[in-house]
Motif scaffolding. Structure first.
Motif, PDB file in Angstrom:
ATOM      1  N   ILE A 309      -9.017  -2.672  -0.102  1.00 38.56           N
ATOM      2  CA  ILE A 309      -7.706  -2.322   0.712  1.00 38.56           C
ATOM      3  C   ILE A 309      -8.249  -2.871   2.253  1.00 38.56           C
ATOM      4  O   ILE A 309      -9.055  -2.099   2.813  1.00 38.56           O
ATOM      5  CB  ILE A 309      -7.172  -1.329   0.642  1.00 38.56           C
ATOM      6  CG1 ILE A 309      -6.870  -0.593  -0.921  1.00 38.56           C
ATOM      7  CG2 ILE A 309      -6.009  -1.289   1.787  1.00 38.56           C
ATOM      8  CD1 ILE A 309      -6.160   0.643  -0.998  1.00 38.56           C
ATOM      9  N   ASP A 332      -2.701   9.298  -7.178  1.00 38.05           N
ATOM     10  CA  ASP A 332      -2.313   8.503  -6.014  1.00 38.05           C
ATOM     11  C   ASP A 332      -3.115   8.526  -4.653  1.00 38.05           C
ATOM     12  O   ASP A 332      -4.023   9.381  -4.566  1.00 38.05           O
ATOM     13  CB  ASP A 332      -0.894   8.970  -5.395  1.00 38.05           C
ATOM     14  CG  ASP A 332       0.210   8.997  -6.450  1.00 38.05           C
ATOM     15  OD1 ASP A 332       0.410   8.208  -7.408  1.00 38.05           O
ATOM     16  OD2 ASP A 332       0.972  10.176  -6.727  1.00 38.05           O
ATOM     17  N   GLU A 352      -1.319   6.476   5.344  1.00 38.88           N
ATOM     18  CA  GLU A 352      -0.762   5.608   4.415  1.00 38.88           C
ATOM     19  C   GLU A 352      -0.867   6.011   3.039  1.00 38.88           C
ATOM     20  O   GLU A 352      -1.895   6.443   2.276  1.00 38.88           O
ATOM     21  CB  GLU A 352      -1.646   4.439   4.512  1.00 38.88           C
ATOM     22  CG  GLU A 352      -1.784   3.885   6.020  1.00 38.88           C
ATOM     23  CD  GLU A 352      -0.347   3.190   6.501  1.00 38.88           C
ATOM     24  OE1 GLU A 352       0.282   2.930   5.658  1.00 38.88           O
ATOM     25  OE2 GLU A 352      -0.188   3.097   7.858  1.00 38.88           O
ATOM     26  N   TRP A 354      -0.329   5.154  -1.298  1.00 38.07           N
ATOM     27  CA  TRP A 354      -0.453   4.054  -2.288  1.00 38.07           C
ATOM     28  C   TRP A 354      -0.118   5.070  -3.689  1.00 38.07           C
ATOM     29  O   TRP A 354      -0.916   5.826  -3.785  1.00 38.07           O
ATOM     30  CB  TRP A 354      -1.535   3.293  -2.267  1.00 38.07           C
ATOM     31  CG  TRP A 354      -1.740   2.280  -1.277  1.00 38.07           C
ATOM     32  CD1 TRP A 354      -1.448   0.934  -1.595  1.00 38.07           C
ATOM     33  CD2 TRP A 354      -2.401   2.417  -0.024  1.00 38.07           C
ATOM     34  NE1 TRP A 354      -1.771   0.301  -0.073  1.00 38.07           N
ATOM     35  CE2 TRP A 354      -2.362   1.221   0.692  1.00 38.07           C
ATOM     36  CE3 TRP A 354      -3.166   3.532   0.433  1.00 38.07           C
ATOM     37  CZ2 TRP A 354      -2.925   1.078   1.812  1.00 38.07           C
ATOM     38  CZ3 TRP A 354      -3.408   3.526   1.738  1.00 38.07           C
ATOM     39  CH2 TRP A 354      -3.604   2.144   2.314  1.00 38.07           C
ATOM     40  N   TYR A 355       0.771   4.474  -4.480  1.00 31.21           N
ATOM     41  CA  TYR A 355       1.060   5.337  -5.559  1.00 31.21           C
ATOM     42  C   TYR A 355       0.287   4.751  -6.786  1.00 31.21           C
ATOM     43  O   TYR A 355       0.475   3.547  -7.027  1.00 31.21           O
ATOM     44  CB  TYR A 355       2.702   5.485  -5.724  1.00 31.21           C
ATOM     45  CG  TYR A 355       3.170   6.409  -5.035  1.00 31.21           C
ATOM     46  CD1 TYR A 355       3.145   7.939  -5.058  1.00 31.21           C
ATOM     47  CD2 TYR A 355       3.951   5.979  -3.674  1.00 31.21           C
ATOM     48  CE1 TYR A 355       3.510   8.739  -4.214  1.00 31.21           C
ATOM     49  CE2 TYR A 355       4.508   6.922  -2.839  1.00 31.21           C
ATOM     50  CZ  TYR A 355       4.251   8.283  -3.186  1.00 31.21           C
ATOM     51  OH  TYR A 355       4.793   9.069  -2.103  1.00 31.21           O
ATOM     52  N   TRP A 361      -5.765  -1.427  -9.761  1.00 31.60           N
ATOM     53  CA  TRP A 361      -5.062  -2.255  -8.600  1.00 31.60           C
ATOM     54  C   TRP A 361      -5.620  -3.461  -8.570  1.00 31.60           C
ATOM     55  O   TRP A 361      -6.823  -3.863  -9.037  1.00 31.60           O
ATOM     56  CB  TRP A 361      -5.287  -1.268  -7.616  1.00 31.60           C
ATOM     57  CG  TRP A 361      -4.368  -0.053  -7.547  1.00 31.60           C
ATOM     58  CD1 TRP A 361      -3.520   0.403  -8.702  1.00 31.60           C
ATOM     59  CD2 TRP A 361      -4.310   0.731  -6.689  1.00 31.60           C
ATOM     60  NE1 TRP A 361      -3.188   1.563  -8.487  1.00 31.60           N
ATOM     61  CE2 TRP A 361      -3.591   1.997  -7.233  1.00 31.60           C
ATOM     62  CE3 TRP A 361      -4.925   1.184  -5.361  1.00 31.60           C
ATOM     63  CZ2 TRP A 361      -3.231   3.145  -6.539  1.00 31.60           C
ATOM     64  CZ3 TRP A 361      -4.614   2.254  -4.767  1.00 31.60           C
ATOM     65  CH2 TRP A 361      -3.702   3.259  -5.149  1.00 31.60           C
ATOM     66  N   MET A 365      -5.904  -5.719  -1.570  1.00 36.80           N
ATOM     67  CA  MET A 365      -4.728  -5.165  -1.270  1.00 36.80           C
ATOM     68  C   MET A 365      -4.582  -4.875   0.387  1.00 36.80           C
ATOM     69  O   MET A 365      -5.579  -5.044   1.081  1.00 36.80           O
ATOM     70  CB  MET A 365      -4.383  -4.106  -1.834  1.00 36.80           C
ATOM     71  CG  MET A 365      -4.433  -3.969  -3.420  1.00 36.80           C
ATOM     72  SD  MET A 365      -4.572  -2.325  -4.197  1.00 36.80           S
ATOM     73  CE  MET A 365      -2.834  -1.637  -3.506  1.00 36.80           C
ATOM     74  N   GLU A 367      -1.808  -2.964   3.636  1.00 32.58           N
ATOM     75  CA  GLU A 367      -1.066  -1.828   3.943  1.00 32.58           C
ATOM     76  C   GLU A 367       0.460  -2.135   3.140  1.00 32.58           C
ATOM     77  O   GLU A 367       1.386  -1.516   2.774  1.00 32.58           O
ATOM     78  CB  GLU A 367      -0.798  -1.593   5.134  1.00 32.58           C
ATOM     79  CG  GLU A 367      -1.770  -0.407   5.606  1.00 32.58           C
ATOM     80  CD  GLU A 367      -2.463  -0.670   6.975  1.00 32.58           C
ATOM     81  OE1 GLU A 367      -1.856  -0.224   7.741  1.00 32.58           O
ATOM     82  OE2 GLU A 367      -3.433  -1.437   7.109  1.00 32.58           O
ATOM     83  N   ASP A 369       1.024  -3.666   0.446  1.00 36.14           N
ATOM     84  CA  ASP A 369       1.022  -3.057  -0.930  1.00 36.14           C
ATOM     85  C   ASP A 369       1.216  -1.731  -1.104  1.00 36.14           C
ATOM     86  O   ASP A 369       1.551  -1.212  -2.319  1.00 36.14           O
ATOM     87  CB  ASP A 369      -0.137  -3.536  -1.511  1.00 36.14           C
ATOM     88  CG  ASP A 369      -0.498  -5.241  -1.718  1.00 36.14           C
ATOM     89  OD1 ASP A 369       0.434  -5.893  -2.083  1.00 36.14           O
ATOM     90  OD2 ASP A 369      -1.642  -5.388  -1.039  1.00 36.14           O
ATOM     91  N   GLY A 370       1.430  -1.033   0.004  1.00 36.96           N
ATOM     92  CA  GLY A 370       1.605   0.259   0.052  1.00 36.96           C
ATOM     93  C   GLY A 370       2.931   0.971  -0.283  1.00 36.96           C
ATOM     94  O   GLY A 370       3.835  -0.065   0.144  1.00 36.96           O
TER      95      GLY A 370
END
Length: 685
Positions: A309, A332, A352, A354-355, A361, A365, A367, A369-370
């Motif tokens: 990320i 998460d 931040e 992310w679930y 994932w 990635m 942010e 994508d969060g």
């Protein structure tokens, strides 16, 4: 009936006439002759029958050895059929050319000699192995003398006279025999993979499989388990099973925080590493998904992460936490962004989120994508060049399946600033950008709060507790007396509404002097009595060494009783400014004695290289120095690395035993720029 010919009939009168004379056949001497007029031997008065040729082959029975078979007679062609065809009293005499008593198998149906030109070859001859000749006419040369289905000679059976010796055979250690044909006898008597030192190997005790080079050498057990010549040696983290580093020559701070959780939902925990200065200070977070030991590469870069990320803004990855925030059964990820107000850099502290939804994932990635950003400016002074964040943990306080975020908003690195409180952000699913204060379900005030970590149910009321550390508690700045600190126990459900630590705590321990009690903490059954205990760091405890630090151990009854209680034990650091107790983590039962054990950081020991101790929880209750209760210890690679600034424990290689992760965000591979490093100690190594 035989027909009487006229010739025989005409002789009858003569015979009759002779018979009537009254005389006998006689020779001239008057003596009876043994030979009659036909020249036959006379055995009496009756004549012998004439020889006959029954098979009409031209030879009568006087010379034909089988007058019933017209193919057998003197001079007939001898065939290899077990019969004397030419009546010379020899059978098949022309079909044993080498005179070895066996007939040619190619010409005779009953022949057994596969090479009638060589008397050493025949069915009854002894086979000579490996010479390429089939002496006994069984169709092949003998190449497996011992019958173990492995070929000798130029084959791979190193002893073709012994069926117990061949490739793959069970090796019997130290018997002088190479049973498995690997070129040497096995000298590893205890099966630990290392040969007997007395026989040329490097195992100093070949009767004990737990003793060999590279084995865990526990402190204080009188056993040189790793065969290095001494007991209780400090290991170098540079030899860790796996290392993960930021880019060489770059200021990245890889390992500023680490966490272990199950992002992909496969029940095998994953490793998450934060590097807030990576990628030109935007920050990166790498996820390394759990895998068996053989799959882990020994030397990794942060950019080797299975999921990387990369931030759209600045300083992502200062703090990391993970748990099931929305109650869907999947972990998460929450990570903090650092705050700075300096020149062109201007960011606020943020969380931040992310679930997770099960499964890995994407490899890359950002942010975008969060799901959510929770922002909280913490008031860093403009033009201050340091970057600040806030400690937080993620735990289910109300037991509803959705974890809360417990965010400490009190002390910065110098134990100043903040509003002396911690926030509870309720579990759920957030989206977009919001002010964190607006989302907080409660705010708990205190004095110099440094940590708030979840505990098991200590008082038996069915709910968990929080251990709240106030390392800056009791300060008197005007008198410069330092911070004694305090550690308190609070019911988790009590913090779901606003309150104060002092008003909610049902038990606490007060520090003395300037030891900053409450800087760190962990819970577990460290004495093996089936009840939870607490381990609390006192960062600047100075009994043994100035700011050497200490680790206090408390039994639960002491807190439940309420009020101020003395610690059950304290483990003291022995290095000036060593800061023992900077970080602490429960490892579970590392040595199999039924009690939980502890990882404890001594941040600036070993000439500021830093040291991490694995302490035996049971022995720690009766020791005052880490050496007395240590199981293992590791030292950092270089001064200023801040080795052990972050710790994490979990089984990321799936072997059923906990692995240890140690951050050293200040490590500089070039000696200047802190690219940072993470050490992964897999349980097998």
């Amino acid at each position: 009936m035989r027909r009487i010919t006229p010739v025989l009939a005409s002789l009858a009168p003569l015979l009759l006439l002779l018979g009537c004379s009254g005389t006998k056949d006689s020779d001239p001497s008057g003596t009876d002759s043994p030979v009659d007029s036909h020249g036959d031997t006379d055995t009496g008065d009756t004549d012998t029958a004439l020889p006959v040729d029954e098979d009409r082959d031209g030879y009568d029975s006087s010379v034909d050895c089988n007058d019933n078979n017209y193919q057998i007679y003197p001079g007939a062609t001898e065939m290899c059929n077990g019969i004397d065809d030419d009546c010379d009293e020899f059978i098949d005499e022309d079909f044993d050319a080498d005179g070895d008593g066996e007939f040619d198998a190619h010409a005779c149906s009953h022949g057994t000699d596969c090479n009638d030109a060589d008397p050493t070859i025949g069915l009854t001859r002894t086979e000579v192995p490996y010479d390429g000749i089939d002496q006994n006419c069984d169709g092949e040369d003998l190449t497996d003398v011992d019958g173990d289905f492995y070929l000798g000679g130029t084959g791979d059976d190193c002893d073709d006279t012994d069926p117990s010796v061949h490739p793959g055979a069970p090796e019997v250690p130290k018997d002088g025999v190479d049973q498995d044909c690997d070129g040497a006898d096995d000298i590893d008597g205890d099966g630990d993979g290392y040969g007997d030192g007395d026989l040329g190997g490097d195992d100093c005790d070949d009767l004990d499989a737990s003793v060999h080079p590279g084995a865990r050498d526990y402190w204080g057990d009188g056993l040189d388990a790793d065969c290095d010549g001494s007991d209780s040696a400090v290991a170098a983290l540079s030899s860790a099973t796996v290392t993960i580093s930021g880019a060489d020559g770059a200021q990245e701070l890889a390992g500023e925080d680490v966490a272990i959780c199950d992002i992909d939902g496969d029940t095998l925990p994953d490793l998450v590493v934060g590097a807030p200065f990576a990628n030109g200070y935007t920050g990166q977070v790498g996820i390394f998904y759990g895998a068996n030991r053989e799959t882990w590469t020994s030397t990794l870069a942060l950019t080797d992460a299975d999921t990387l990320i990369t931030s759209d803004s600045m300083f992502l990855g200062f703090e990391i936490g993970c748990a099931d925030l929305d109650g869907d059964g999947n972990d998460d990820l929450v990570t903090g962004r650092g705050e700075i107000h300096y020149s062109s850099y201007n960011t606020s502290f943020e969380l931040e989120i992310w679930y997770g939804g099960g499964g890995m994932w994407p490899a890359e990635m950002s942010e975008s994508d969060g799901a959510a950003t929770l922002r909280m400016p913490i008031g860093v002074t403009r033009n201050l060049t340091s970057v600040y964040g806030r400690n937080f943990s993620v735990t289910d306080l109300d037991a509803d399946g959705a974890s809360e975020i417990v965010l400490v908003n009190s002390a910065d690195a110098n134990l100043t600033g903040g509003d002396d409180s911690f926030y509870i952000i309720g579990g759920g699913r957030y989206s977009g950008t919001a002010l964190l204060a607006d989302e907080a379900s409660s705010v708990i005030s205190g004095e110099g709060i440094s940590m708030a970590v979840a505990l098991p149910d200590l008082d038996g009321d069915g709910t968990s507790e929080l251990l709240v550390g106030e390392a800056a508690h009791g300060s008197d700045d005007s008198a410069d007396t330092g911070y004694p600190g305090r550690a308190s126990v609070v019911n988790a459900d009590d913090v779901l509404v606003d309150g104060s630590v002092g008003g909610l705590a049902y038990g606490y321990w007060q520090g003395v002097g300037s030891e900053e009690l409450g800087f760190s903490g962990a819970a577990g059954d460290f004495d093996g009595d089936s009840f939870g205990d607490l381990a609390v760091g006192a960062l600047t405890e100075s009994t043994r060494a100035t700011d050497g630090g200490g680790l206090y151990l408390f039994a639960p009854a002491e807190a439940v009783a309420g009020g101020t209680s003395a610690a059950g034990a304290v483990v003291l650091g022995g290095t000036d400014a060593g800061l023992l107790g900077y970080a602490v983590a429960n490892t579970g039962d590392a040595n199999g004695d039924g009690a939980d054990d502890l990882l404890v950081t001594e941040l600036q020991a070993d000439s500021t290289d830093g040291r991490v101790w694995l302490l035996d929880g049971a022995r720690a209750f009766s020791s005052t120095v880490p050496e007395d209760s240590a199981l293992l210890a590791w030292t950092g690679e270089a001064p200023g690395s801040y080795t052990g600034n972050a710790l994490a424990v979990g089984d990321i290689d799936g072997d059923g035993a906990s692995d240890f992760v140690i951050g050293a965000y200040g490590f500089a591979s070039d000696g200047t720029n802190a690219n940072g490093k993470v050490y992964v100690l897999l349980s097998g190594g």
